[in-house]
Motif scaffolding. Sequence first.
Motif, mmCIF file in Angstrom:
data_model
loop_
_atom_site.group_PDB
_atom_site.id
_atom_site.type_symbol
_atom_site.label_atom_id
_atom_site.label_comp_id
_atom_site.label_asym_id
_atom_site.label_seq_id
_atom_site.Cartn_x
_atom_site.Cartn_y
_atom_site.Cartn_z
ATOM 1 N N MET A 1 0.844 -1.193 0.000
ATOM 2 C CA MET A 1 0.000 0.000 0.000
ATOM 3 C C MET A 1 0.880 1.244 0.000
ATOM 4 O O MET A 1 1.907 1.279 0.671
ATOM 5 C CB MET A 1 -0.920 -0.004 1.226
ATOM 6 C CG MET A 1 -1.886 1.161 1.257
ATOM 7 S SD MET A 1 -3.069 0.982 2.601
ATOM 8 C CE MET A 1 -4.061 2.444 2.321
ATOM 9 N N LYS A 2 0.483 2.265 -0.746
ATOM 10 C CA LYS A 2 1.284 3.471 -0.883
ATOM 11 C C LYS A 2 0.686 4.612 -0.090
ATOM 12 O O LYS A 2 -0.521 4.885 -0.174
ATOM 13 C CB LYS A 2 1.381 3.865 -2.360
ATOM 14 C CG LYS A 2 2.206 5.105 -2.611
ATOM 15 C CD LYS A 2 2.287 5.406 -4.093
ATOM 16 C CE LYS A 2 3.119 6.651 -4.357
ATOM 17 N NZ LYS A 2 3.201 6.955 -5.806
ATOM 18 N N CYS A 3 1.520 5.295 0.688
ATOM 19 C CA CYS A 3 1.122 6.503 1.394
ATOM 20 C C CYS A 3 1.737 7.688 0.661
ATOM 21 O O CYS A 3 2.917 7.661 0.293
ATOM 22 C CB CYS A 3 1.605 6.479 2.846
ATOM 23 S SG CYS A 3 0.912 5.134 3.820
ATOM 24 N N MET A 12 -0.168 4.928 9.587
ATOM 25 C CA MET A 12 -0.466 3.584 9.120
ATOM 26 C C MET A 12 0.692 2.601 9.211
ATOM 27 O O MET A 12 0.508 1.414 8.951
ATOM 28 C CB MET A 12 -0.949 3.647 7.659
ATOM 29 C CG MET A 12 -2.172 4.508 7.438
ATOM 30 S SD MET A 12 -2.608 4.673 5.683
ATOM 31 C CE MET A 12 -2.975 2.963 5.269
ATOM 32 N N HIS A 13 1.905 3.051 9.582
ATOM 33 C CA HIS A 13 3.066 2.175 9.455
ATOM 34 C C HIS A 13 2.985 0.921 10.309
ATOM 35 O O HIS A 13 3.571 -0.112 9.965
ATOM 36 C CB HIS A 13 4.354 2.942 9.786
ATOM 37 C CG HIS A 13 4.532 3.251 11.234
ATOM 38 N ND1 HIS A 13 4.057 4.411 11.810
ATOM 39 C CD2 HIS A 13 5.131 2.552 12.230
ATOM 40 C CE1 HIS A 13 4.364 4.411 13.090
ATOM 41 N NE2 HIS A 13 5.011 3.294 13.368
ATOM 42 N N GLU A 14 2.246 0.965 11.417
ATOM 43 C CA GLU A 14 2.183 -0.208 12.293
ATOM 44 C C GLU A 14 1.407 -1.366 11.673
ATOM 45 O O GLU A 14 1.453 -2.480 12.181
ATOM 46 C CB GLU A 14 1.561 0.184 13.637
ATOM 47 C CG GLU A 14 2.427 1.134 14.454
ATOM 48 C CD GLU A 14 1.803 1.494 15.780
ATOM 49 O OE1 GLU A 14 0.655 1.062 16.024
ATOM 50 O OE2 GLU A 14 2.430 2.212 16.561
ATOM 51 N N GLU A 15 0.707 -1.098 10.589
ATOM 52 C CA GLU A 15 -0.071 -2.151 9.934
ATOM 53 C C GLU A 15 0.784 -3.027 9.021
ATOM 54 O O GLU A 15 0.308 -4.043 8.516
ATOM 55 C CB GLU A 15 -1.211 -1.532 9.117
ATOM 56 C CG GLU A 15 -2.195 -0.706 9.942
ATOM 57 C CD GLU A 15 -3.269 -0.078 9.083
ATOM 58 O OE1 GLU A 15 -3.358 -0.441 7.881
ATOM 59 O OE2 GLU A 15 -4.018 0.763 9.597
ATOM 60 N N ASP A 17 4.760 -4.796 7.604
ATOM 61 C CA ASP A 17 5.968 -5.494 8.047
ATOM 62 C C ASP A 17 7.245 -4.801 7.592
ATOM 63 O O ASP A 17 8.332 -5.120 8.070
ATOM 64 C CB ASP A 17 5.968 -6.929 7.510
ATOM 65 C CG ASP A 17 4.820 -7.744 8.086
ATOM 66 O OD1 ASP A 17 4.531 -7.586 9.285
ATOM 67 O OD2 ASP A 17 4.209 -8.520 7.327
ATOM 68 N N LEU A 18 7.124 -3.857 6.667
ATOM 69 C CA LEU A 18 8.284 -3.164 6.121
ATOM 70 C C LEU A 18 7.845 -1.792 5.638
ATOM 71 O O LEU A 18 6.767 -1.649 5.049
ATOM 72 C CB LEU A 18 8.883 -3.957 4.948
ATOM 73 C CG LEU A 18 10.017 -3.285 4.178
ATOM 74 C CD1 LEU A 18 11.305 -3.292 4.995
ATOM 75 C CD2 LEU A 18 10.239 -3.995 2.837
ATOM 76 N N LEU A 19 8.691 -0.780 5.874
ATOM 77 C CA LEU A 19 8.393 0.577 5.434
ATOM 78 C C LEU A 19 9.467 1.045 4.460
ATOM 79 O O LEU A 19 10.655 1.025 4.774
ATOM 80 C CB LEU A 19 8.344 1.527 6.636
ATOM 81 C CG LEU A 19 8.013 3.001 6.337
ATOM 82 C CD1 LEU A 19 6.621 3.114 5.720
ATOM 83 C CD2 LEU A 19 8.096 3.830 7.613
ATOM 84 N N LEU A 20 9.045 1.439 3.250
ATOM 85 C CA LEU A 20 9.927 2.038 2.250
ATOM 86 C C LEU A 20 9.635 3.536 2.247
ATOM 87 O O LEU A 20 8.520 3.948 1.914
ATOM 88 C CB LEU A 20 9.675 1.432 0.866
ATOM 89 C CG LEU A 20 9.845 -0.089 0.765
ATOM 90 C CD1 LEU A 20 9.511 -0.571 -0.638
ATOM 91 C CD2 LEU A 20 11.263 -0.501 1.152
ATOM 92 N N LEU A 21 10.624 4.335 2.594
ATOM 93 C CA LEU A 21 10.404 5.762 2.857
ATOM 94 C C LEU A 21 11.262 6.636 1.946
ATOM 95 O O LEU A 21 12.490 6.572 1.994
ATOM 96 C CB LEU A 21 10.736 6.076 4.321
ATOM 97 C CG LEU A 21 10.709 7.539 4.744
ATOM 98 C CD1 LEU A 21 9.284 8.088 4.675
ATOM 99 C CD2 LEU A 21 11.278 7.696 6.163
#
Length: 201
Positions: A1-3, A12-15, A17-21
């Motif tokens: 999903m894209k923010c 939403m990051h806690e939902e 398993d990985l964050l691309l920032l």
Amino acid sequence: MKCVTGAEALDMHEEFDLLLLDLRLPDIDGLEVCRAVRATSDIPLIAFASADRGLDRVLCLQAGADDCLAKPYGPRELIARIEAVLRRARPARAATRRTPAVLARGSLCIDPATREVRLNGRLIKLTRKEFDLLHRLAAEPHTVHSRARLMADLWGYREGYAPDARASRTIDTHVSAIRTKLGAPDWIVTVRGVGFRFGRT
């Protein structure tokens, strides 16, 4: 999903398993988002910065990112780095994960593990930010939390930020919604000119 914005990522990051920032965001500095995420979560985080911004890549690693790629990058390199970060993160997260304590404040019960709030045994449905705000206040019931501190910790604004009218309305709206859902205004007390504190202990 894209923010699209930093605020969405913080919400939403806690939902995931990985964050691309990407460090270039339209609302909040990417380094501030990185620091805010790392202050509350051990989610694996890979950041992206322009190739000519070497200092940004150093700063994001210091801010808590697990890795940082220079743009442009190839898909194979990205996948390899994702796999490497996830390999390192899984045993560390499993070893350090602990069940957060349930907060009981009179007839109110706040469970950070399930993110559920119950009042007299009845489930109260809160949004993510409403839960975060209520939990922060209830965790330190005798502390008055300034608007600036809440905006920094829960919304990812920079340290020392002086909330403008829009930011203040954001907090007020969340406080009002929580009071309404809990059925009484005295669950959260407004300290004029300062901020808010939990109202019942």
